[in-house]
Design an enzyme around this catalytic site. Structure first.
Site, PDB file in Angstrom:
ATOM      1  N   GLU A  54      -7.675   7.974   6.773  1.00 21.55           N
ATOM      2  CA  GLU A  54      -8.037   8.517   8.080  1.00 21.55           C
ATOM      3  C   GLU A  54      -8.671   9.916   7.994  1.00 21.55           C
ATOM      4  O   GLU A  54      -8.139  10.902   8.492  1.00 21.55           O
ATOM      5  CB  GLU A  54      -6.814   8.521   9.000  1.00 21.55           C
ATOM      6  CG  GLU A  54      -6.262   7.117   9.228  1.00 21.55           C
ATOM      7  CD  GLU A  54      -5.068   7.069  10.164  1.00 21.55           C
ATOM      8  OE1 GLU A  54      -4.470   8.114  10.456  1.00 21.55           O
ATOM      9  OE2 GLU A  54      -4.728   5.949  10.616  1.00 21.55           O
ATOM     10  N   ARG A  68       0.850  -1.193   0.000  1.00 22.29           N
ATOM     11  CA  ARG A  68       0.000   0.000   0.000  1.00 22.29           C
ATOM     12  C   ARG A  68       0.886   1.243   0.000  1.00 22.29           C
ATOM     13  O   ARG A  68       1.808   1.368   0.803  1.00 22.29           O
ATOM     14  CB  ARG A  68      -0.902   0.009   1.237  1.00 22.29           C
ATOM     15  CG  ARG A  68      -1.783   1.255   1.329  1.00 22.29           C
ATOM     16  CD  ARG A  68      -2.503   1.290   2.662  1.00 22.29           C
ATOM     17  NE  ARG A  68      -3.337   2.489   2.760  1.00 22.29           N
ATOM     18  CZ  ARG A  68      -3.485   3.218   3.871  1.00 22.29           C
ATOM     19  NH1 ARG A  68      -2.834   2.874   4.983  1.00 22.29           N
ATOM     20  NH2 ARG A  68      -4.250   4.270   3.890  1.00 22.29           N
ATOM     21  N   GLU A 111      -3.700  -0.708   7.979  1.00 20.90           N
ATOM     22  CA  GLU A 111      -2.569  -0.337   8.833  1.00 20.90           C
ATOM     23  C   GLU A 111      -2.755  -1.019  10.180  1.00 20.90           C
ATOM     24  O   GLU A 111      -3.834  -0.958  10.769  1.00 20.90           O
ATOM     25  CB  GLU A 111      -2.477   1.172   9.088  1.00 20.90           C
ATOM     26  CG  GLU A 111      -2.001   1.994   7.920  1.00 20.90           C
ATOM     27  CD  GLU A 111      -1.885   3.486   8.264  1.00 20.90           C
ATOM     28  OE1 GLU A 111      -1.677   3.823   9.461  1.00 20.90           O
ATOM     29  OE2 GLU A 111      -2.013   4.306   7.345  1.00 20.90           O
ATOM     30  N   ASN A 116      -7.693   1.235   9.777  1.00 20.78           N
ATOM     31  CA  ASN A 116      -6.397   1.234  10.444  1.00 20.78           C
ATOM     32  C   ASN A 116      -6.627   1.069  11.944  1.00 20.78           C
ATOM     33  O   ASN A 116      -7.461   1.773  12.519  1.00 20.78           O
ATOM     34  CB  ASN A 116      -5.644   2.545  10.196  1.00 20.78           C
ATOM     35  CG  ASN A 116      -5.407   2.807   8.719  1.00 20.78           C
ATOM     36  OD1 ASN A 116      -5.487   1.897   7.896  1.00 20.78           O
ATOM     37  ND2 ASN A 116      -5.108   4.045   8.379  1.00 20.78           N
ATOM     38  N   TYR A 124      -4.568   0.451  15.803  1.00 22.16           N
ATOM     39  CA  TYR A 124      -3.311   0.402  16.550  1.00 22.16           C
ATOM     40  C   TYR A 124      -3.480   0.026  18.021  1.00 22.16           C
ATOM     41  O   TYR A 124      -2.670  -0.709  18.560  1.00 22.16           O
ATOM     42  CB  TYR A 124      -2.600   1.763  16.474  1.00 22.16           C
ATOM     43  CG  TYR A 124      -2.025   2.061  15.119  1.00 22.16           C
ATOM     44  CD1 TYR A 124      -0.733   1.698  14.785  1.00 22.16           C
ATOM     45  CD2 TYR A 124      -2.791   2.704  14.143  1.00 22.16           C
ATOM     46  CE1 TYR A 124      -0.201   1.951  13.537  1.00 22.16           C
ATOM     47  CE2 TYR A 124      -2.279   2.961  12.887  1.00 22.16           C
ATOM     48  CZ  TYR A 124      -0.981   2.589  12.586  1.00 22.16           C
ATOM     49  OH  TYR A 124      -0.468   2.836  11.347  1.00 22.16           O
ATOM     50  N   HIS A 146      -3.317  10.895   1.240  1.00 26.28           N
ATOM     51  CA  HIS A 146      -2.765  10.583   2.557  1.00 26.28           C
ATOM     52  C   HIS A 146      -2.191  11.879   3.145  1.00 26.28           C
ATOM     53  O   HIS A 146      -1.007  11.988   3.430  1.00 26.28           O
ATOM     54  CB  HIS A 146      -1.693   9.500   2.449  1.00 26.28           C
ATOM     55  CG  HIS A 146      -1.445   8.776   3.749  1.00 26.28           C
ATOM     56  ND1 HIS A 146      -1.507   7.407   3.860  1.00 26.28           N
ATOM     57  CD2 HIS A 146      -1.135   9.234   4.986  1.00 26.28           C
ATOM     58  CE1 HIS A 146      -1.240   7.052   5.107  1.00 26.28           C
ATOM     59  NE2 HIS A 146      -1.009   8.149   5.809  1.00 26.28           N
TER      60      HIS A 146
END
Length: 485
Positions: free
Chosen positions: A184, A94, A388, A326, A328, A139
């Protein structure tokens, strides 16, 4: 978290790693590229961060001004980066296309052929080596010239984004089967209310511009999806998503109704704010109620969130082929006290009215499953893609074991979801190499599978201690059992 057996992922599972243009490319004004909002931000703000990797007797300064001027120098190291991806064994990569590199003035009246050729070469080399490109259109690196018009807070930005997307489809679409429009978008919106993320906007617009930007991004995304389906899909046969960010949110007190409500509301603010419009064209009621509550408390008379017209709803609804997200970390949450609320300076934080508390790693794994379950519950049989996922390492120490344990835990949860019939198409590790972590600079958060020496002007890459784990994972599509010590 762990398994005593080998966990195998499906034969057609897309697995690999990712990056973004501004974080790795450098060459900020090379070959007629124009400035992005992040170039302008760093060149204006002059952010200085410490460099703990500098030695006392080095010529390298123990502090440095942050910028993306050179970054990882990937614009000039394409062959090396491709060879590293091949050795790593990924089947998917990506990356994002830099809007100001290909269209320096923001629209296709002026095309920068050098920039276009860089991406053509990247895509061709990936495909030659059987690596599927997943392309992010945006992005975070808006051409700064468009920020002069108000950037994403200007409703007309959608026309510029549609023009840019049309150019991408026309130029690269015959070779690209997977697209995401925005990375995002929640954080893109937040940047219009704080002065720590590009562009530099007066923080007095927090809680106002944010919602304007969210609305404009959803409309821009829908317009691009419609463009692709009507003009390009028949020939190119690609799929389009929008890439959302979220975390896991657990009530601090599992038995507390208000803590549970706080957890649910935060999922609406991170995921629901985009997912519900894509589902039915409306914003989550919990968000609308929270904003109204803040407006009453703060005596705000202007309307801060504008819902969609019936015509706009038709365009937005179901404008996706898969959902990229994404992930985390997770946290435990509770509502703010009155005192905490009164001390809070940002309207959007007052809207959410939540205190977030860090959790242990096992809760982070549990949070991944919470997010997957939420998406499955709120959409009809969605195709999901983890675009991600990662944990950062600190400079000057080998934290490979921490990194491996983190990814093993997440992938174990992902495997359980697959076994339960959830359609997860792919998983990408963030990130391919250490890179610019935005205003944090280069030395605080190191996510890469490859280490980059930012004290060397050539930006050499070396394998980290976790390299073998990822190489085995990617090349075999299997998560081996933990070896007993």
């Amino acid at each position: 978290m762990t398994s005593k057996k080998v966990i195998k992922f499906p034969k057609n599972f897309l697995i690999g790693t990712g990056s973004s243009a501004y974080q790795i490319e450098g060459g900020w004004d090379q070959d007629d590229k124009s400035a992005s909002i992040w170039d302008h931000y760093f060149h204006t703000k002059k952010i200085v961060v410490s460099n703990p990797t500098a030695k006392d007797n080095d010529s390298v300064c123990s502090c440095s001004i942050v910028s993306g001027d050179v970054a990882c120098n990937s614009y000039n190291k394409l062959e090396e980066d491709i060879n590293n991806l091949i050795e790593l064994g990924v089947n998917t990569y990506r990356f994002s296309i830099s809007w100001p590199r290909v269209l320096p003035n923001g629209d296709d009246r002026l095309v920068n052929e050098a920039g276009v050729n860089y991406y053509k070469s990247l895509i061709e080399k990936l495909l030659e080596n059987k690596i599927t490109p997943l392309v992010t259109m945006y992005h975070w690196d808006l051409p700064n010239i468009l920020q002069d018009l108000g950037g994403w807070s200007n409703p007309n930005i959608g026309e510029y984004f549609k023009n840019y997307a049309n150019f991408l489809f026309k130029t690269f679409g015959s070779q690209i089967k997977l697209w995401t429009t925005f990375n995002e978008p929640r954080l893109v919106a937040m940047a219009y209310g704080v002065d720590t993320i590009a562009p530099i906007i007066n923080s007095s617009f927090n809680g106002i511009a944010d919602y304007m930007v969210i609305r404009n991004i959803l409309l821009a995304h829908a317009a691009v999806y419609k463009l692709y389906k009507t003009k390009y899909f028949a020939e190119q046969q690609g799929e389009i998503s929008i890439c959302l960010d979220t975390a896991g949110y657990f009530p601090l007190n599992p038995d507390s109704a208000v803590d549970k409500e706080c957890s649910s509301k935060l999922l609406d603010f991170s995921l629901g704010v985009f997912i519900q419009p894509l589902k039915d064209g409306t914003f989550p009621q919990s968000m609308i109620d929270a904003i109204a509550k803040t407006d009453e408390k703060e005596k705000i008379k202007i309307s801060r969130i504008c819902e969609f017209s019936e015509e706009e709803k038709k365009d937005i609804k179901e404008s996706y082929d898969f959902i990229a997200f994404n992930y985390y970390e997770a946290c435990k949450v509770r509502p703010m006290t009155d005192n905490e609320y009164n001390q809070e300076n940002y309207l959007i934080n007052k809207d959410m009215s939540a205190v977030m508390i860090p959790v242990e790693l096992n809760d982070t794994f549990r949070g991944f499953t919470q997010v997957v379950d939420w998406l499955v519950k709120n959409l009809s049989k969605p195709k999901l893609f983890v675009t991600e996922n990662g944990i950062y390492e600190l400079p000057g120490k080998d934290e490979s074991e921490k990194k491996i344990n983190y990814h093993r835990g997440i992938l174990t949860e992902l495997s359980k979801a697959l076994d339960n019939g959830v359609d997860i198409r792919g998983y990408l590790v963030w990130s391919f190499m250490d890179s610019l972590e935005w205003s944090s600079g280069y030395f605080k958060k190191l996510f890469g599978i490859y280490k980059v020496d930012f004290n060397d002007s050539d930006r050499p890459r070396t394998k980290k201690g976790s390299f073998k784990f990822f190489q085995t994972l990617f090349s075999t599509k299997a998560l081996p059992p933990v070896e007993s010590k």
